[in-house]
Structure formats: structure tokens, C-alpha cells
Design an enzyme around this catalytic site. Structure first.
Site, PDB file in Angstrom:
ATOM      1  N   THR A  59      70.031  28.706  37.115  1.00 16.94           N
ATOM      2  CA  THR A  59      69.321  28.435  37.690  1.00 16.94           C
ATOM      3  C   THR A  59      68.400  27.590  36.993  1.00 16.94           C
ATOM      4  O   THR A  59      68.741  26.420  36.417  1.00 16.94           O
ATOM      5  CB  THR A  59      68.408  29.719  38.464  1.00 16.94           C
ATOM      6  OG1 THR A  59      67.467  29.786  36.770  1.00 16.94           O
ATOM      7  CG2 THR A  59      68.953  30.972  38.924  1.00 16.94           C
ATOM      8  N   GLY A  60      68.019  26.880  38.349  1.00 18.33           N
ATOM      9  CA  GLY A  60      67.831  25.475  38.147  1.00 18.33           C
ATOM     10  C   GLY A  60      68.361  24.384  36.992  1.00 18.33           C
ATOM     11  O   GLY A  60      67.569  23.922  36.088  1.00 18.33           O
ATOM     12  N   ALA A  61      69.682  24.547  37.353  1.00 19.47           N
ATOM     13  CA  ALA A  61      70.819  23.698  36.713  1.00 19.47           C
ATOM     14  C   ALA A  61      71.391  22.681  37.644  1.00 19.47           C
ATOM     15  O   ALA A  61      72.236  21.199  37.226  1.00 19.47           O
ATOM     16  CB  ALA A  61      71.729  24.513  37.694  1.00 19.47           C
ATOM     17  N   ASN A  62      70.338  21.970  38.289  1.00 19.36           N
ATOM     18  CA  ASN A  62      70.219  19.928  38.360  1.00 19.36           C
ATOM     19  C   ASN A  62      69.677  19.684  37.843  1.00 19.36           C
ATOM     20  O   ASN A  62      70.178  18.027  38.171  1.00 19.36           O
ATOM     21  CB  ASN A  62      69.925  20.237  40.832  1.00 19.36           C
ATOM     22  CG  ASN A  62      68.137  20.081  40.547  1.00 19.36           C
ATOM     23  OD1 ASN A  62      68.324  21.311  40.773  1.00 19.36           O
ATOM     24  ND2 ASN A  62      67.633  19.687  40.410  1.00 19.36           N
ATOM     25  N   GLY A  83      67.358  17.868  33.764  1.00 18.62           N
ATOM     26  CA  GLY A  83      66.894  19.016  32.834  1.00 18.62           C
ATOM     27  C   GLY A  83      68.162  20.233  31.381  1.00 18.62           C
ATOM     28  O   GLY A  83      69.374  19.702  31.800  1.00 18.62           O
ATOM     29  N   TYR A 140      50.893  29.863  33.193  1.00 16.74           N
ATOM     30  CA  TYR A 140      52.004  29.763  33.175  1.00 16.74           C
ATOM     31  C   TYR A 140      52.643  30.439  31.716  1.00 16.74           C
ATOM     32  O   TYR A 140      53.742  31.449  32.176  1.00 16.74           O
ATOM     33  CB  TYR A 140      52.447  28.253  32.350  1.00 16.74           C
ATOM     34  CG  TYR A 140      53.929  28.216  32.121  1.00 16.74           C
ATOM     35  CD1 TYR A 140      54.551  27.884  33.498  1.00 16.74           C
ATOM     36  CD2 TYR A 140      53.369  28.314  30.903  1.00 16.74           C
ATOM     37  CE1 TYR A 140      55.641  27.325  32.350  1.00 16.74           C
ATOM     38  CE2 TYR A 140      55.214  27.533  30.335  1.00 16.74           C
ATOM     39  CZ  TYR A 140      56.342  27.368  31.701  1.00 16.74           C
ATOM     40  OH  TYR A 140      57.826  27.083  31.260  1.00 16.74           O
TER      41      TYR A 140
END
Length: 287
Positions: free
Chosen positions: A10-13, A15, A164
Site C-alpha cells: 500500500t502507498g506504493a506510488n 516514497g 499520529y
């Protein structure tokens, strides 16, 4: 080394997530990248394919702040694949003002903890049939040393960094709770702190007074390539085969905050999380 393995990041597009996806592809895995933005996802997919020569790349688009989108994501994945060997819950965000998701949940909690919690639970059956399998949660040493269960959604007080950190603590508490539930299934579950890494989260965390200096600050932080190493180690290394319920820092077994080892608290946070995402509390006990 990873030939024949199906992985999801996930969040692989961008950084660190993009680096993790790239290196898994380089090792020969089939990599399913999850991106909130289709265009950015497609660009990352094309770039990773060009860099690695691995055509086994797939893209699933989902806004991980939405539980319906996560359920759809899991469903789409299961329609395309019958196995999942490595799940990397890397997506994260640092939301500076109190906002709520479409489900009415405070955004830091929704994205940094509940998205991984729900997605993991929805994919567990697929992972059980794929064992040995590995689940990796990208947490943070920014986790708080306590958790306010009476105000888990920060309605009473909202301090961005603490909110957070509390979400990341909840993630670690539930990592340990799930590792216990998965004992004997062949699925391992670990959390990690990647180290301070120059990603977009740094831009979001910086107070307004520090914003002009973010570029300079980032030069002293780890690159996303360095930050991704611990997740890659947990995803691929034979050294951690069978290791579960642990917290890793810079490629080595470390310790999360003392309170995170309180089993009664782990169970309370697990149950609260299950309630918030509409899962049965016992859904993940190994039968």
C-alpha cells in the site's frame, strides 16, 4: 528469490512504498501496488516495470481512508489472485487538522491504523492458503507512550503529532494481538520503524516556521531507499522466516514502547478497532 510470490504494497506510488515495490519486482515477485491516485499509480507501475524488467505488476486504486474502498480493494485483489505471500501495510499520512473520514473516523486513526487493520483482516483467508506468508506493518518510533481509549478519536484534544503517534501505537498493539492469533498458521506478523526518512510525511509534520528549511532538513534524513530496507528485509529474508510478533528498527529486532507489550491493552484496542471497522471481534482467532 521471490519468483512465484505474490505481494501487495500500500502507498506504493511514491516514497518508501515505491522503493519497496520496485525491489520486490526486481527480485521477481508479482507486485500489486495500491495507490489512491490512478494516474500516479500508473506512472509508478510503468516506471517500476521499466527499471526492473518485471512485467508482473498490477495496480489497484483505493482511498484507504474509506472502509468501503478497502473492502472493494480486498475483493478486487481476491478476484484476480488466489494467493498472497507478502502484505506490506506501508501507506501513512500525517493530517495536521482534525478531519473525519467518510466513515466519521478521525483521519490519522483511519489511515495510519484502521486501514491496515481492516485490509489485513480481509485478506487473511487468502494468506492462510498461501502460507508461509508475511505481514509487515510500517509503524514509527513516533508512537506515543500511552493511549487514551476514552478519546481514541481525539475529539477532546487534538495535537497532530500525538494523534499520529497514538495511531501508530494502536497499529503496533494490534500487530502483536494478531501475531498471537496467527500462531501456528504459517503467517508471520511484524512491525517496524523505518528510521527518519525524507518522505512527504516530513513536509506535513514540519511546523509552518520550519517549512522553508524542509529541503535542508531532508538532506540529513534517510533516503526512501534507506528507509525501505527494514521492510524489504522482513518481506524477503530467510533469516526472519517464522519470526513473528516483533518490532524491527533498521534491520534489527528492537523494542517498541513498554505499554505496547500489555496484552490486556492489545486486546482492548483490537476489539475497539474491530468495532470501528465493522468486523466481528473474534474474526482473526485461528480456528
Amino acid at each position: 528469490m521471490m519468483h512465484g510470490k505474490i505481494t501487495l504494497v500500500t502507498g506504493a506510488n511514491a516514497g518508501m512504498g515505491k522503493v519497496i515495490a520496485t525491489e520486490l519486482a526486481r527480485l521477481g515477485a508479482t507486485v500489486v501496488i495500491v495507490s489512491r491516485d490512478r494516474q500516479k499509480g500508473e506512472e509508478a507501475q510503468a516506471e517500476i516495470a521499466a527499471m526492473t524488467g518485471n512485467p508482473s505488476l498490477d495496480l489497484l486504486v483505493a482511498d484507504l481512508s474509506s472502509q468501503q474502498a478497502i473492502r472493494q480493494l480486498a475483493q478486487e485483489f481476491q478476484q484476480r489472485y488466489s494467493h498472497l505471500h507478502v502484505l506490506v501495510n506501508n501507506a501513512g499520512a500525517h493530517i495536521q487538522q482534525r478531519q473525519v473520514s467518510v466513515d466519521g473516523i478521525e483521519m490519522n486513526l483511519a489511515i495510519n491504523h484502521l486501514s491496515a487493520f481492516l485490509l489485513t483482516n480481509l485478506l487473511l483467508d487468502t494468506m492462510r492458503t498461501s502460507a508461509p506468508a508475511r505481514i509487515i506493518n510500517v509503524a514509527s518510533n513516533a508512537m506515543t507512550h500511552s493511549i487514551n481509549l476514552a478519546d481514541l478519536q481525539s475529539k477532546q484534544t487534538f495535537v497532530p503529532f500525538d494523534v499520529y503517534g497514538q495511531a501508530k501505537l494502536a497499529m503496533v498493539l494490534c500487530t502483536y494481538a494478531l501475531a498471537r492469533r496467527l500462531a501456528g498458521t504459517g503467517i508471520t506478523m511484524n512491525a517496524l520503524h523505518p528510521g527518519l526518512t525524507a518522505t512527504n510525511i516530513v513536509d506535513n509534520v514540519a511546523p509552518p516556521i520550519a517549512r522553508p528549511f524542509v529541503g535542508i532538513i531532508k538532506r540529513f534524513l534517510q533516503t526512501p531507499e534507506q528507509g525501505a530496507q527494514t521492510a524489504l528485509y522482513l518481506a524477503t529474508s530467510p533469516e526472519v522466516e517464522g519470526v513473528t510478533g516483533q518490532y524491527f528498527v533498521r534491520g534489527k529486532q528492537g523494542r517498541s514502547v513498554p505499554i505496547s507489550y500489555d496484552e490486556a491493552l492489545q486486546e482492548r484496542v483490537w476489539n475497539m478497532s474491530a468495532d470501528l471497522v465493522g468486523l466481528e471481534r473474534s474474526v482473526s482467532h485461528s480456528s
